[in-house]
Design a protein around this motif. Structure first.
Motif, PDB file in Angstrom:
ATOM      1  N   UNK A 175       5.154  -3.714  -6.114  1.00 20.02           N
ATOM      2  CA  UNK A 175       3.705  -3.418  -6.118  1.00 20.02           C
ATOM      3  C   UNK A 175       3.176  -3.312  -4.686  1.00 20.02           C
ATOM      4  N   UNK A 176       3.673  -4.177  -3.795  1.00 18.07           N
ATOM      5  CA  UNK A 176       3.254  -4.152  -2.384  1.00 18.07           C
ATOM      6  C   UNK A 176       3.657  -2.836  -1.720  1.00 18.07           C
ATOM      7  N   UNK A 177       4.888  -2.402  -1.999  1.00 16.13           N
ATOM      8  CA  UNK A 177       5.392  -1.149  -1.413  1.00 16.13           C
ATOM      9  C   UNK A 177       4.514   0.018  -1.882  1.00 16.13           C
ATOM     10  N   UNK A 178       4.210   0.018  -3.181  1.00  8.30           N
ATOM     11  CA  UNK A 178       3.390   1.119  -3.726  1.00  8.30           C
ATOM     12  C   UNK A 178       1.983   1.097  -3.149  1.00  8.30           C
ATOM     13  N   UNK A 179       1.448  -0.122  -3.003  1.00 11.20           N
ATOM     14  CA  UNK A 179       0.092  -0.243  -2.448  1.00 11.20           C
ATOM     15  C   UNK A 179       0.064   0.238  -0.997  1.00 11.20           C
ATOM     16  N   UNK A 180       1.105  -0.154  -0.224  1.00 11.69           N
ATOM     17  CA  UNK A 180       1.127   0.259   1.185  1.00 11.69           C
ATOM     18  C   UNK A 180       1.350   1.770   1.302  1.00 11.69           C
ATOM     19  N   UNK A 181       2.203   2.337   0.437  1.00 13.12           N
ATOM     20  CA  UNK A 181       2.380   3.797   0.434  1.00 13.12           C
ATOM     21  C   UNK A 181       1.032   4.472   0.230  1.00 13.12           C
ATOM     22  N   UNK A 182       0.308   3.945  -0.762  1.00 12.10           N
ATOM     23  CA  UNK A 182      -0.986   4.553  -1.085  1.00 12.10           C
ATOM     24  C   UNK A 182      -1.930   4.453   0.118  1.00 12.10           C
ATOM     25  N   UNK A 183      -2.022   3.233   0.684  1.00 14.11           N
ATOM     26  CA  UNK A 183      -2.914   3.037   1.847  1.00 14.11           C
ATOM     27  C   UNK A 183      -2.522   3.969   2.993  1.00 14.11           C
ATOM     28  N   UNK A 236       4.721 -11.020   4.248  1.00 14.45           N
ATOM     29  CA  UNK A 236       3.980 -10.084   3.395  1.00 14.45           C
ATOM     30  C   UNK A 236       2.487 -10.030   3.738  1.00 14.45           C
ATOM     31  N   UNK A 237       1.915 -11.178   4.118  1.00 14.19           N
ATOM     32  CA  UNK A 237       0.483 -11.206   4.458  1.00 14.19           C
ATOM     33  C   UNK A 237       0.206 -10.311   5.681  1.00 14.19           C
ATOM     34  N   UNK A 238       1.068 -10.415   6.690  1.00 13.36           N
ATOM     35  CA  UNK A 238       0.860  -9.604   7.893  1.00 13.36           C
ATOM     36  C   UNK A 238       1.166  -8.123   7.591  1.00 13.36           C
ATOM     37  N   UNK A 239       2.131  -7.852   6.703  1.00 16.64           N
ATOM     38  CA  UNK A 239       2.424  -6.453   6.335  1.00 16.64           C
ATOM     39  C   UNK A 239       1.167  -5.788   5.776  1.00 16.64           C
ATOM     40  N   UNK A 240       0.530  -6.479   4.840  1.00 14.86           N
ATOM     41  CA  UNK A 240      -0.661  -5.913   4.217  1.00 14.86           C
ATOM     42  C   UNK A 240      -1.811  -5.849   5.228  1.00 14.86           C
ATOM     43  N   UNK A 241      -1.900  -6.868   6.070  1.00  8.40           N
ATOM     44  CA  UNK A 241      -2.934  -6.895   7.112  1.00  8.40           C
ATOM     45  C   UNK A 241      -2.761  -5.733   8.082  1.00  8.40           C
ATOM     46  N   UNK A 242      -1.513  -5.431   8.426  1.00  8.23           N
ATOM     47  CA  UNK A 242      -1.232  -4.331   9.365  1.00  8.23           C
ATOM     48  C   UNK A 242      -1.633  -2.997   8.740  1.00  8.23           C
ATOM     49  N   UNK A 271      -5.999 -10.999  14.256  1.00 11.03           N
ATOM     50  CA  UNK A 271      -7.215 -10.914  13.437  1.00 11.03           C
ATOM     51  C   UNK A 271      -7.210 -11.987  12.341  1.00 11.03           C
ATOM     52  N   UNK A 272      -6.062 -12.149  11.693  1.00  8.22           N
ATOM     53  CA  UNK A 272      -5.950 -13.137  10.613  1.00  8.22           C
ATOM     54  C   UNK A 272      -6.062 -14.558  11.190  1.00  8.22           C
ATOM     55  N   UNK A 273      -5.433 -14.756  12.354  1.00  6.73           N
ATOM     56  CA  UNK A 273      -5.506 -16.072  12.999  1.00  6.73           C
ATOM     57  C   UNK A 273      -6.956 -16.449  13.316  1.00  6.73           C
ATOM     58  N   UNK A 274      -7.743 -15.423  13.614  1.00  6.24           N
ATOM     59  CA  UNK A 274      -9.166 -15.661  13.934  1.00  6.24           C
ATOM     60  C   UNK A 274     -10.024 -15.804  12.685  1.00  6.24           C
ATOM     61  N   UNK A 275      -9.394 -15.657  11.504  1.00  5.13           N
ATOM     62  CA  UNK A 275     -10.137 -15.784  10.253  1.00  5.13           C
ATOM     63  C   UNK A 275     -10.922 -14.537   9.885  1.00  5.13           C
ATOM     64  N   UNK A 276     -10.625 -13.404  10.538  1.00  7.92           N
ATOM     65  CA  UNK A 276     -11.349 -12.162  10.237  1.00  7.92           C
ATOM     66  C   UNK A 276     -10.593 -11.347   9.178  1.00  7.92           C
ATOM     67  N   UNK A 277     -11.302 -10.390   8.583  1.00  6.76           N
ATOM     68  CA  UNK A 277     -10.717  -9.561   7.520  1.00  6.76           C
ATOM     69  C   UNK A 277     -10.091  -8.309   8.145  1.00  6.76           C
ATOM     70  N   UNK A 278      -8.763  -8.119   8.000  1.00  9.44           N
ATOM     71  CA  UNK A 278      -8.087  -6.983   8.643  1.00  9.44           C
ATOM     72  C   UNK A 278      -8.594  -5.616   8.171  1.00  9.44           C
ATOM     73  N   UNK A 279      -9.276  -5.584   7.037  1.00  4.02           N
ATOM     74  CA  UNK A 279      -9.759  -4.285   6.535  1.00  4.02           C
ATOM     75  C   UNK A 279     -11.169  -3.963   7.037  1.00  4.02           C
ATOM     76  N   UNK A 280     -11.802  -4.937   7.676  1.00  4.31           N
ATOM     77  CA  UNK A 280     -13.189  -4.737   8.100  1.00  4.31           C
ATOM     78  C   UNK A 280     -13.273  -4.274   9.548  1.00  4.31           C
ATOM     79  N   UNK A 281     -13.644  -3.008   9.745  1.00  4.37           N
ATOM     80  CA  UNK A 281     -13.784  -2.485  11.110  1.00  4.37           C
ATOM     81  C   UNK A 281     -14.807  -3.318  11.876  1.00  4.37           C
ATOM     82  N   UNK A 282     -15.863  -3.708  11.184  1.00  3.54           N
ATOM     83  CA  UNK A 282     -16.926  -4.492  11.813  1.00  3.54           C
ATOM     84  C   UNK A 282     -16.396  -5.803  12.407  1.00  3.54           C
ATOM     85  N   UNK A 283     -15.455  -6.408  11.703  1.00  8.27           N
ATOM     86  CA  UNK A 283     -14.896  -7.678  12.192  1.00  8.27           C
ATOM     87  C   UNK A 283     -13.751  -7.463  13.170  1.00  8.27           C
TER      88      UNK A 283
END
Ligand code: DC
Length: 221
Positions: A173-181, A91-97, A44-56
């Protein structure tokens, strides 16, 4: 009947290191399901799309063929024939996943692949929803955790060893954010299955945690 061991828990709890080592000791196949979500994020990231957007993300699923292949017991993840195993550990792919994993169609897309591997092999499968959703009838369920500071510490050292230069505060901060998500998404949120055994490894060395995990599995098998 194959033996299925489900290991769930938050990011950085040592699931993959421990599950991999336990699988080796028991002669089981280790299945890292996070790698599947990461492989979707990678595409998804390679295609330039937003990993959080279901539409994309959803329209791209038709173009993605994720596969798990094993060489000498080691898992490799392929996307459309390309081995992306090394490329999905940033880290970018971790958050994207974490982003794509909150999209129901993505979870559904990966569900059958995970079920099929578990039906055909003795496995230890790690993830967030293995004991609760993917393998609700697994013979053994473990919820592996550690405090967020201990997990950030381990992740920080791991990234440093790989030659990356992260800031500790960012890793925490990343760990806490991912826990929350992962714990607050609507679909298949991370939680301990009712029949899972809690294993908190905050005060354990790797070897101690491994022995606790292996004994627990042997006891329940
Ligand atoms: O285990 P990991 O850090 O490689 O997982 C990456 C992301 O994928 C994680 O933030 C949540 C998601 N994930 C999931 O939702 N369900 C799983 N079974 C495995 C991972």
């Amino acid at each position: 009947m194959k033996i299925n061991v489900a290991v769930d828990g938050p990011a950085g709890a040592g699931k993959s290191t421990l599950a991999k080592a336990a699988a080796k000791e028991l002669g089981f196949i280790y299945v890292d399901t996070g790698a599947l979500y990461r492989s979707i994020a990678y595409y998804v990231i390679k295609k330039g799309a937003d990993p959080k957007s279901a539409e994309q993300v959803v329209p791209l699923l038709d173009e993605i063929n994720p596969e798990l292949r094993y060489t000498d017991g080691v898992q490799h993840v392929f996307v459309n024939g390309e081995d992306v195993s090394g490329l999905i550990r940033t880290p970018e792919i971790s958050m994207g996943a974490s982003g794509v994993s909150a999209i129901p169609q993505v979870r559904e897309f990966l569900f059958k692949l995970q079920k099929d591997i578990a039906a055909e092999n003795n496995i230890i499968m790690d993830g967030r929803d293995i004991g609760t959703v993917v393998l609700p009838h697994a013979q053994v369920k473990v919820y592996l955790t550690a405090s967020d500071k201990v997990r950030a510490d381990r992740r920080y050292k791991e990234l440093c060893e790989k030659g990356q230069a992260p800031s500790y505060d960012e890793v925490l901060a990343d760990i806490r954010q991912r826990d929350y998500n992962d714990m607050n998404r609507d679909i298949s949120p991370l939680r301990q299955a009712e029949d899972a055994v809690l294993l908190d490894t905050s005060d354990d060395t790797l070897e101690q945690a491994l022995q606790r995990l292996v004994s627990l599995i042997k006891e329940k098998m």
